[in-house]
Design a protein around this motif. Structure first.
Motif, PDB file in Angstrom:
ATOM      1  N   ILE A  10       0.883  -1.171   0.000  1.00 59.20           N
ATOM      2  CA  ILE A  10       0.000   0.000   0.000  1.00 59.20           C
ATOM      3  C   ILE A  10       0.918   1.217   0.000  1.00 59.20           C
ATOM      4  CG2 ILE A  10      -1.838   1.207   1.231  1.00 59.20           C
ATOM      5  CD1 ILE A  10      -2.500  -1.661   0.046  1.00 59.20           C
ATOM      6  N   VAL A  11       0.626   2.184  -0.867  1.00 58.09           N
ATOM      7  CA  VAL A  11       1.532   3.314  -1.064  1.00 58.09           C
ATOM      8  C   VAL A  11       0.817   4.643  -0.847  1.00 58.09           C
ATOM      9  CG1 VAL A  11       3.055   2.027  -2.618  1.00 58.09           C
ATOM     10  CG2 VAL A  11       1.123   3.281  -3.559  1.00 58.09           C
ATOM     11  N   ASP A  12       1.612   5.683  -0.604  1.00 58.26           N
ATOM     12  CA  ASP A  12       1.057   7.020  -0.409  1.00 58.26           C
ATOM     13  C   ASP A  12       0.991   7.773  -1.741  1.00 58.26           C
ATOM     14  OD1 ASP A  12       3.659   7.958  -0.947  1.00 58.26           O
ATOM     15  OD2 ASP A  12       4.073   8.461   1.145  1.00 58.26           O
ATOM     16  N   GLU A  13       0.664   9.048  -1.666  1.00 56.74           N
ATOM     17  CA  GLU A  13       0.520   9.864  -2.883  1.00 56.74           C
ATOM     18  C   GLU A  13       1.837  10.047  -3.637  1.00 56.74           C
ATOM     19  OE1 GLU A  13       1.333  12.457   0.623  1.00 56.74           O
ATOM     20  OE2 GLU A  13      -0.123  10.886   0.219  1.00 56.74           O
ATOM     21  N   ASN A  14       2.971   9.730  -2.980  1.00 55.16           N
ATOM     22  CA  ASN A  14       4.283   9.812  -3.621  1.00 55.16           C
ATOM     23  C   ASN A  14       4.823   8.445  -4.016  1.00 55.16           C
ATOM     24  OD1 ASN A  14       4.535  12.699  -3.309  1.00 55.16           O
ATOM     25  ND2 ASN A  14       4.759  12.281  -1.120  1.00 55.16           N
ATOM     26  N   ASP A  15       3.971   7.421  -3.971  1.00 47.80           N
ATOM     27  CA  ASP A  15       4.315   6.052  -4.331  1.00 47.80           C
ATOM     28  C   ASP A  15       5.341   5.444  -3.371  1.00 47.80           C
ATOM     29  OD1 ASP A  15       4.080   3.684  -5.748  1.00 47.80           O
ATOM     30  OD2 ASP A  15       5.479   4.284  -7.332  1.00 47.80           O
ATOM     31  N   GLN A  16       5.317   5.854  -2.113  1.00 45.56           N
ATOM     32  CA  GLN A  16       6.173   5.267  -1.087  1.00 45.56           C
ATOM     33  C   GLN A  16       5.360   4.255  -0.288  1.00 45.56           C
ATOM     34  OE1 GLN A  16       9.549   6.080  -1.008  1.00 45.56           O
ATOM     35  NE2 GLN A  16       8.844   7.075  -2.892  1.00 45.56           N
ATOM     36  N   VAL A  17       5.936   3.090  -0.016  1.00 47.13           N
ATOM     37  CA  VAL A  17       5.230   2.027   0.705  1.00 47.13           C
ATOM     38  C   VAL A  17       4.940   2.475   2.133  1.00 47.13           C
ATOM     39  CG1 VAL A  17       5.365  -0.358   1.526  1.00 47.13           C
ATOM     40  CG2 VAL A  17       6.302   0.236  -0.721  1.00 47.13           C
ATOM     41  N   ILE A  18       3.673   2.317   2.537  1.00 49.13           N
ATOM     42  CA  ILE A  18       3.257   2.679   3.900  1.00 49.13           C
ATOM     43  C   ILE A  18       2.618   1.504   4.636  1.00 49.13           C
ATOM     44  CG2 ILE A  18       3.025   5.147   3.409  1.00 49.13           C
ATOM     45  CD1 ILE A  18      -0.035   4.666   3.134  1.00 49.13           C
ATOM     46  N   GLY A  19       2.474   0.358   3.974  1.00 49.41           N
ATOM     47  CA  GLY A  19       1.891  -0.814   4.617  1.00 49.41           C
ATOM     48  C   GLY A  19       1.660  -1.928   3.620  1.00 49.41           C
ATOM     49  N   GLN A  20       1.088  -3.016   4.109  1.00 46.82           N
ATOM     50  CA  GLN A  20       0.754  -4.149   3.250  1.00 46.82           C
ATOM     51  C   GLN A  20      -0.599  -4.709   3.664  1.00 46.82           C
ATOM     52  OE1 GLN A  20       4.099  -6.846   3.702  1.00 46.82           O
ATOM     53  NE2 GLN A  20       5.175  -5.891   1.986  1.00 46.82           N
ATOM     54  N   TYR A  21      -1.401  -5.043   2.669  1.00 41.27           N
ATOM     55  CA  TYR A  21      -2.707  -5.660   2.893  1.00 41.27           C
ATOM     56  C   TYR A  21      -2.956  -6.676   1.790  1.00 41.27           C
ATOM     57  CZ  TYR A  21      -4.109  -2.180   6.355  1.00 41.27           C
ATOM     58  OH  TYR A  21      -4.195  -1.397   7.469  1.00 41.27           O
ATOM     59  N   SER A  22      -3.906  -7.569   2.019  1.00 42.57           N
ATOM     60  CA  SER A  22      -4.315  -8.490   0.966  1.00 42.57           C
ATOM     61  C   SER A  22      -5.003  -7.697  -0.138  1.00 42.57           C
ATOM     62  CB  SER A  22      -5.274  -9.543   1.517  1.00 42.57           C
ATOM     63  OG  SER A  22      -6.522  -8.949   1.833  1.00 42.57           O
ATOM     64  N   ARG A  23      -5.002  -8.247  -1.329  1.00 45.47           N
ATOM     65  CA  ARG A  23      -5.658  -7.587  -2.452  1.00 45.47           C
ATOM     66  C   ARG A  23      -7.143  -7.359  -2.138  1.00 45.47           C
ATOM     67  NH1 ARG A  23      -5.867  -9.179  -8.807  1.00 45.47           N
ATOM     68  NH2 ARG A  23      -3.815  -9.974  -8.335  1.00 45.47           N
ATOM     69  N   GLY A  24      -7.798  -8.350  -1.575  1.00 47.73           N
ATOM     70  CA  GLY A  24      -9.213  -8.222  -1.233  1.00 47.73           C
ATOM     71  C   GLY A  24      -9.463  -7.069  -0.280  1.00 47.73           C
ATOM     72  N   GLU A  25      -8.630  -6.938   0.740  1.00 44.75           N
ATOM     73  CA  GLU A  25      -8.759  -5.852   1.714  1.00 44.75           C
ATOM     74  C   GLU A  25      -8.430  -4.508   1.068  1.00 44.75           C
ATOM     75  OE1 GLU A  25      -9.489  -4.418   5.695  1.00 44.75           O
ATOM     76  OE2 GLU A  25      -9.910  -6.307   4.719  1.00 44.75           O
ATOM     77  N   ALA A  26      -7.375  -4.478   0.241  1.00 46.39           N
ATOM     78  CA  ALA A  26      -6.999  -3.233  -0.443  1.00 46.39           C
ATOM     79  C   ALA A  26      -8.143  -2.748  -1.330  1.00 46.39           C
ATOM     80  CB  ALA A  26      -5.726  -3.444  -1.264  1.00 46.39           C
ATOM     81  N   TYR A  27      -8.780  -3.672  -2.056  1.00 51.10           N
ATOM     82  CA  TYR A  27      -9.908  -3.295  -2.917  1.00 51.10           C
ATOM     83  C   TYR A  27     -11.101  -2.850  -2.083  1.00 51.10           C
ATOM     84  CZ  TYR A  27      -7.645  -5.382  -7.060  1.00 51.10           C
ATOM     85  OH  TYR A  27      -6.805  -5.685  -8.099  1.00 51.10           O
ATOM     86  N   ALA A  28     -11.418  -3.595  -1.024  1.00 51.22           N
ATOM     87  CA  ALA A  28     -12.586  -3.281  -0.190  1.00 51.22           C
ATOM     88  C   ALA A  28     -12.448  -1.919   0.481  1.00 51.22           C
ATOM     89  CB  ALA A  28     -12.786  -4.373   0.862  1.00 51.22           C
ATOM     90  N   ARG A  29     -11.227  -1.549   0.857  1.00 48.79           N
ATOM     91  CA  ARG A  29     -10.996  -0.293   1.575  1.00 48.79           C
ATOM     92  C   ARG A  29     -10.481   0.821   0.671  1.00 48.79           C
ATOM     93  NH1 ARG A  29      -7.554  -1.760   6.721  1.00 48.79           N
ATOM     94  NH2 ARG A  29      -7.704   0.489   6.916  1.00 48.79           N
ATOM     95  N   ASN A  30     -10.427   0.567  -0.648  1.00 49.58           N
ATOM     96  CA  ASN A  30      -9.916   1.561  -1.609  1.00 49.58           C
ATOM     97  C   ASN A  30      -8.527   2.072  -1.220  1.00 49.58           C
ATOM     98  OD1 ASN A  30     -12.110   1.408  -3.319  1.00 49.58           O
ATOM     99  ND2 ASN A  30     -13.192   3.092  -2.323  1.00 49.58           N
TER     100      ASN A  30
END
Length: 175
Positions: A10-30
Motif C-alpha cells: 500500500i503506497v502514499d501519494e508519492n508512491d512510497q510504501v506505507i503498509g501491506q494488505y491483501s488484495r481483497g482488503e486493499a480493494y474493499a478499503r480503496n
C-alpha cells in the motif's frame, strides 16, 4: 492462494510504501496500491486486445488494450510487468517490457493506484490464461480507436491509453 489473498504494498501519494494488505482488503478499503499496464504488439505492430473474464475482481467482462495487473508486495514494477505480460499472454521468454511513464489513476468511486505503463513486442504465439482472458485478438491502432466508441472498456486502461497517446505525441514533437 486466491487472487484476493495476494499481499500488496500500500503506497502514499508519492508512491512510497506505507503498509501491506491483501488484495481483497486493499480493494474493499480503496487503498492505494501499484499496477502495471503493458501494451503488447505483434510483429505487424497490432495491439493485443482482450475481454476480461466475468470472474475478475475488478472490471469483469470489460475490454482492455493492455495486459497487466497488480504489483505484489516487495515486487518491482519492472518485474511485475514481465510476470504479468507472460502470464496474461501465455508465453515465456518475452523480452523485458520497456518502461514508458507512471501516473496516479483515480476514479469516481475512490479507487486509486499508481500505474506504470510499458510496451513490449510479442513475436511468440499467444495462449492467454483462460482465467483472465475470455476473448483476444491483435487489432490495428485504427481498429482500437474505432472500438473505443463501441465496446465497454476498463476505465483505467482507457486512462492509460489516453496518456500513452499524449506521451507519444509529445515524443514526436520533441524530435
Amino acid at each position: 492462494m486466491s487472487a484476493a489473498d495476494e499481499i500488496l504494498d500500500i503506497v502514499d501519494e508519492n508512491d512510497q510504501v506505507i503498509g501491506q494488505y491483501s488484495r481483497g482488503e486493499a480493494y474493499a478499503r480503496n487503498l492505494r496500491h501499484r499496477c502495471v499496464f503493458i501494451q503488447a504488439r505483434d510483429r505487424e505492430g497490432r495491439i493485443f486486445v482482450h475481454r476480461r473474464t466475468p470472474t475478475k475482481l475488478v472490471f469483469p467482462s470489460l475490454y482492455d488494450m493492455f495486459v497487466g495487473g497488480v504489483v505484489g508486495a516487495g515486487e518491482s514494477y519492472d518485474d511485475a510487468a514481465l510476470r504479468e505480460a507472460e502470464e496474461e499472454l501465455g508465453v515465456s521468454g518475452l523480452p523485458r517490457p520497456a518502461f514508458l511513464f507512471k501516473f496516479l489513476y483515480a476514479d469516481e468511486t475512490g479507487r486509486t493506484w499508481w500505474s506504470a505503463v510499458y510496451e513490449v513486442r510479442c513475436d511468440l504465439p499467444v495462449r492467454p490464461q483462460v482465467e483472465e482472458v475470455a476473448w483476444h485478438d491483435f487489432l490495428t491502432e485504427e481498429e482500437v480507436e474505432r472500438r473505443l466508441g463501441e465496446w465497454e472498456w476498463v476505465p483505467d486502461g482507457v486512462a492509460a491509453h489516453e496518456r500513452l497517446k499524449a506521451y507519444r505525441t509529445a515524443g514526436d514533437t520533441a524530435r
